[in-house]
Design a protein around this motif. Structure first.
Motif, PDB file in Angstrom:
ATOM      1  N   THR A 180       0.856  -1.187   0.000  1.00 12.08           N
ATOM      2  CA  THR A 180       0.000   0.000   0.000  1.00 12.08           C
ATOM      3  C   THR A 180       0.887   1.231   0.000  1.00 12.08           C
ATOM      4  OG1 THR A 180      -1.833  -1.122   1.120  1.00 12.08           O
ATOM      5  CG2 THR A 180      -1.769   1.277   1.271  1.00 12.08           C
ATOM      6  N   LEU A 181       1.677   1.392   1.055  1.00 12.65           N
ATOM      7  CA  LEU A 181       2.677   2.458   1.109  1.00 12.65           C
ATOM      8  C   LEU A 181       4.049   1.959   0.678  1.00 12.65           C
ATOM      9  CD1 LEU A 181       1.742   3.923   4.615  1.00 12.65           C
ATOM     10  CD2 LEU A 181       1.069   4.835   2.379  1.00 12.65           C
ATOM     11  N   PHE A 182       4.280   0.704   0.887  1.00 13.17           N
ATOM     12  CA  PHE A 182       5.604   0.085   0.748  1.00 13.17           C
ATOM     13  C   PHE A 182       5.551  -0.998  -0.323  1.00 13.17           C
ATOM     14  CE2 PHE A 182       7.885  -3.648   2.869  1.00 13.17           C
ATOM     15  CZ  PHE A 182       9.105  -3.394   2.254  1.00 13.17           C
ATOM     16  N   ASP A 183       6.471  -0.954  -1.269  1.00 13.42           N
ATOM     17  CA  ASP A 183       6.498  -1.925  -2.363  1.00 13.42           C
ATOM     18  C   ASP A 183       7.178  -3.205  -1.897  1.00 13.42           C
ATOM     19  OD1 ASP A 183       6.517  -3.293  -4.724  1.00 13.42           O
ATOM     20  OD2 ASP A 183       7.754  -1.862  -5.821  1.00 13.42           O
ATOM     21  N   TYR A 184       6.444  -3.971  -1.099  1.00 14.70           N
ATOM     22  CA  TYR A 184       7.050  -5.191  -0.570  1.00 14.70           C
ATOM     23  C   TYR A 184       7.253  -6.257  -1.643  1.00 14.70           C
ATOM     24  CZ  TYR A 184       8.866  -8.752   2.190  1.00 14.70           C
ATOM     25  OH  TYR A 184       9.748  -9.697   2.657  1.00 14.70           O
ATOM     26  N   SER A 185       6.337  -6.393  -2.565  1.00 17.54           N
ATOM     27  CA  SER A 185       6.441  -7.473  -3.549  1.00 17.54           C
ATOM     28  C   SER A 185       7.784  -7.447  -4.263  1.00 17.54           C
ATOM     29  CB  SER A 185       5.320  -7.355  -4.584  1.00 17.54           C
ATOM     30  OG  SER A 185       4.081  -7.616  -4.009  1.00 17.54           O
ATOM     31  N   SER A 186       8.202  -6.260  -4.657  1.00 21.02           N
ATOM     32  CA  SER A 186       9.462  -6.150  -5.402  1.00 21.02           C
ATOM     33  C   SER A 186      10.662  -6.456  -4.517  1.00 21.02           C
ATOM     34  CB  SER A 186       9.597  -4.748  -5.996  1.00 21.02           C
ATOM     35  OG  SER A 186       8.574  -4.504  -6.931  1.00 21.02           O
ATOM     36  N   ALA A 235      17.494  -4.481   2.333  1.00 23.78           N
ATOM     37  CA  ALA A 235      18.336  -3.612   1.504  1.00 23.78           C
ATOM     38  C   ALA A 235      17.587  -3.122   0.270  1.00 23.78           C
ATOM     39  CB  ALA A 235      19.596  -4.358   1.085  1.00 23.78           C
ATOM     40  N   ALA A 236      16.551  -3.864  -0.122  1.00 22.80           N
ATOM     41  CA  ALA A 236      15.769  -3.488  -1.303  1.00 22.80           C
ATOM     42  C   ALA A 236      14.489  -2.751  -0.946  1.00 22.80           C
ATOM     43  CB  ALA A 236      15.436  -4.747  -2.118  1.00 22.80           C
ATOM     44  N   TRP A 237      14.258  -2.476   0.347  1.00 25.24           N
ATOM     45  CA  TRP A 237      13.055  -1.778   0.758  1.00 25.24           C
ATOM     46  C   TRP A 237      12.893  -0.455   0.028  1.00 25.24           C
ATOM     47  CZ3 TRP A 237      12.801  -1.960   6.850  1.00 25.24           C
ATOM     48  CH2 TRP A 237      12.328  -3.214   7.257  1.00 25.24           C
ATOM     49  N   ALA A 238      11.690  -0.165  -0.385  1.00 30.46           N
ATOM     50  CA  ALA A 238      11.396   1.129  -1.008  1.00 30.46           C
ATOM     51  C   ALA A 238       9.915   1.424  -0.869  1.00 30.46           C
ATOM     52  CB  ALA A 238      11.790   1.120  -2.487  1.00 30.46           C
ATOM     53  N   ALA A 285       3.446  -4.953  -8.115  1.00 28.60           N
ATOM     54  CA  ALA A 285       2.657  -3.725  -8.159  1.00 28.60           C
ATOM     55  C   ALA A 285       3.235  -2.773  -9.180  1.00 28.60           C
ATOM     56  CB  ALA A 285       2.657  -3.079  -6.774  1.00 28.60           C
ATOM     57  N   ARG A 286       2.366  -2.067  -9.874  1.00 30.33           N
ATOM     58  CA  ARG A 286       2.841  -1.055 -10.790  1.00 30.33           C
ATOM     59  C   ARG A 286       2.061   0.214 -10.553  1.00 30.33           C
ATOM     60  NH1 ARG A 286      -0.418  -4.033 -14.463  1.00 30.33           N
ATOM     61  NH2 ARG A 286      -2.111  -2.781 -15.336  1.00 30.33           N
ATOM     62  N   GLU A 287       2.703   1.302 -10.819  1.00 31.86           N
ATOM     63  CA  GLU A 287       2.056   2.572 -10.605  1.00 31.86           C
ATOM     64  C   GLU A 287       1.069   2.857 -11.723  1.00 31.86           C
ATOM     65  OE1 GLU A 287       2.526   4.726  -7.938  1.00 31.86           O
ATOM     66  OE2 GLU A 287       3.312   2.801  -7.328  1.00 31.86           O
ATOM     67  N   SER A 288      -0.086   3.356 -11.349  1.00 33.04           N
ATOM     68  CA  SER A 288      -1.040   3.784 -12.347  1.00 33.04           C
ATOM     69  C   SER A 288      -0.880   5.266 -12.563  1.00 33.04           C
ATOM     70  CB  SER A 288      -2.468   3.488 -11.878  1.00 33.04           C
ATOM     71  OG  SER A 288      -2.707   4.143 -10.664  1.00 33.04           O
ATOM     72  N   ALA A 289      -1.466   5.746 -13.616  1.00 29.45           N
ATOM     73  CA  ALA A 289      -1.323   7.155 -13.937  1.00 29.45           C
ATOM     74  C   ALA A 289      -1.918   8.008 -12.839  1.00 29.45           C
ATOM     75  CB  ALA A 289      -2.032   7.457 -15.252  1.00 29.45           C
ATOM     76  N   ALA A 290      -1.177   9.051 -12.487  1.00 31.59           N
ATOM     77  CA  ALA A 290      -1.668   9.957 -11.452  1.00 31.59           C
ATOM     78  C   ALA A 290      -2.954  10.610 -11.915  1.00 31.59           C
ATOM     79  CB  ALA A 290      -0.617  11.021 -11.165  1.00 31.59           C
ATOM     80  N   GLY A 291      -3.857  10.741 -10.964  1.00 32.53           N
ATOM     81  CA  GLY A 291      -5.092  11.442 -11.275  1.00 32.53           C
ATOM     82  C   GLY A 291      -6.142  10.603 -11.951  1.00 32.53           C
ATOM     83  N   ARG A 292      -5.881   9.272 -12.114  1.00 30.08           N
ATOM     84  CA  ARG A 292      -6.895   8.426 -12.725  1.00 30.08           C
ATOM     85  C   ARG A 292      -8.117   8.410 -11.827  1.00 30.08           C
ATOM     86  NH1 ARG A 292      -5.057   2.451 -13.571  1.00 30.08           N
ATOM     87  NH2 ARG A 292      -5.913   2.171 -11.500  1.00 30.08           N
ATOM     88  N   PRO A 293      -9.307   8.577 -12.361  1.00 30.69           N
ATOM     89  CA  PRO A 293     -10.505   8.616 -11.516  1.00 30.69           C
ATOM     90  C   PRO A 293     -10.692   7.328 -10.751  1.00 30.69           C
ATOM     91  CG  PRO A 293     -10.982   9.369 -13.744  1.00 30.69           C
ATOM     92  CD  PRO A 293      -9.612   8.765 -13.773  1.00 30.69           C
ATOM     93  N   ALA A 294     -11.316   7.440  -9.611  1.00 32.70           N
ATOM     94  CA  ALA A 294     -11.550   6.272  -8.776  1.00 32.70           C
ATOM     95  C   ALA A 294     -12.703   5.455  -9.324  1.00 32.70           C
ATOM     96  CB  ALA A 294     -11.863   6.712  -7.345  1.00 32.70           C
ATOM     97  N   ARG A 295     -12.725   4.187  -8.941  1.00 30.05           N
ATOM     98  CA  ARG A 295     -13.812   3.296  -9.309  1.00 30.05           C
ATOM     99  C   ARG A 295     -14.605   2.949  -8.082  1.00 30.05           C
ATOM    100  NH1 ARG A 295      -9.979  -1.036 -11.178  1.00 30.05           N
ATOM    101  NH2 ARG A 295      -8.542   0.282 -10.061  1.00 30.05           N
TER     102      ARG A 295
END
Length: 317
Positions: free
Chosen positions: A15-21, A102-105, A244-254
């Motif tokens: 959610t805040l942290f890209d753990y999967s990667s 070490a890969a935390w982001a 996880a991949r980033e979606s375009a900023a400002g994409r309307p919510a569903r």
């Protein structure tokens, strides 16, 4: 009339942290260093096996069958396929953890969105993990300052795990707000979104992959609906979850109606995925529904829309 949202609670992992990667990178580097990676048909097979075992053993920790450390040691033995002495298993897991850490982001949108929310909302965290581990993580990611320490609720210390309503309500209490005035944002549809909704919070499901909701009983990732959620914040997300991949900023919510497995429609596009129900995007979420967002930037847009609708019409969906 729906209450104005005055506080926002967040899940942490994916959610805040890209753990999967970070989990994938750390595990594969560790297996290569240990000379074990070639023993798997593919790197994905190795990652999938590790995550399946993690989900099962971490679930046992959440229901009190194992301590936090015990579930780690059991996972090592199961993954290696042999009884591993405690000292050896501890060292093996420590080597893995060091590479993962070490890969935390944080996700690129995490810090900017938290900074944008902080002047207007009370912020907190509800997570299925231990407090010491999550404080260390948020500190390393540079995010702890957005929350402080008093508004962080962890299942190990609280005694109940998501999706139990109690842990969500405790998060609201830490913010000093009633549930109807608090939004919850998390990446798991059943555990985070439905759990928060059922506890009376405004639920926002963060679907970064855009895959849509998957009922827990059909997913290799999640536990059965209502079962203790099998996630270790130190170890990772749903089994088999796409990176996880980033979606375009400002994409309307569903919007997604209350109902496990509902996939929702994209706000304003007039289309609904198969299995979707509830209000269309642009109209705002149904009072008992879930708002689906693809990035944290979309959370800003959705919260602004709730505030605008309430100010303009005296009601908010």
């Amino acid at each position: 009339m729906a209450d104005l949202i005055r506080g926002v609670l967040f899940d942490i992992d994916d959610t805040l942290f890209d753990y999967s990667s970070s989990e994938r990178a750390g595990l594969l580097e560790h297996l290569a260093a240990e000379g074990l990676l070639d023993g798997f048909p593919s790197p994905e097979e190795a990652v999938g096996r590790w995550r399946r075992i993690m989900e099962e053993e971490y679930d046992r920790f959440l229901v009190g069958e194992l301590t936090f450390e015990e579930q780690r040691l059991v996972r090592v033995s199961r993954f290696l396929g042999r009884p591993v002495p405690e000292e050896e298993a501890t060292a093996w897991f420590a080597g893995y953890s060091a590479l993962v850490n070490a890969a935390w982001a944080a996700f690129p949108d995490a810090a900017p969105v938290l900074a944008a929310l902080a002047p207007r909302y009370r912020l907190g965290v509800v997570t299925n993990s231990t407090l010491s581990h999550q404080l260390a993580k948020l500190t390393a990611l540079g995010l702890l300052g957005h929350f402080g320490t008093t508004a962080i609720v962890c299942s190990s210390e609280y005694g109940q795990a998501k999706p139990h309503p109690g842990i969500f309500l405790e998060g609201c209490a830490r913010l000093g707000l009633p549930p109807a005035q608090v939004a919850f944002v998390g990446d798991k549809y059943d555990i985070d979104a439905l759990g928060a909704r059922d506890a009376g919070l405004r639920a926002f499901w963060l679907d970064r992959s855009g895959r849509g909701a998957i009922p827990a009983h059909e997913s290799a990732a999640g536990p059965r609906a209502g079962a203790a959620p099998a996630r270790e914040s130190a170890v990772g997300p749903r089994v088999g979850a796409a990176p996880a991949r980033e979606s375009a900023a400002g994409r309307p919510a569903r919007d997604v109606s209350a109902g496990e497995g509902a996939a929702g429609s994209r706000a304003g596009d007039g289309r609904e995925r198969e299995g979707a129900a509830g209000s269309r995007g642009g109209d705002g979420p149904a009072p008992d529904g879930v708002t689906v967002i693809g990035s944290l930037e979309e959370l800003l847009t959705a919260l602004d829309a709730v505030s605008s609708r309430r100010s303009a019409g005296g009601t908010a969906g």
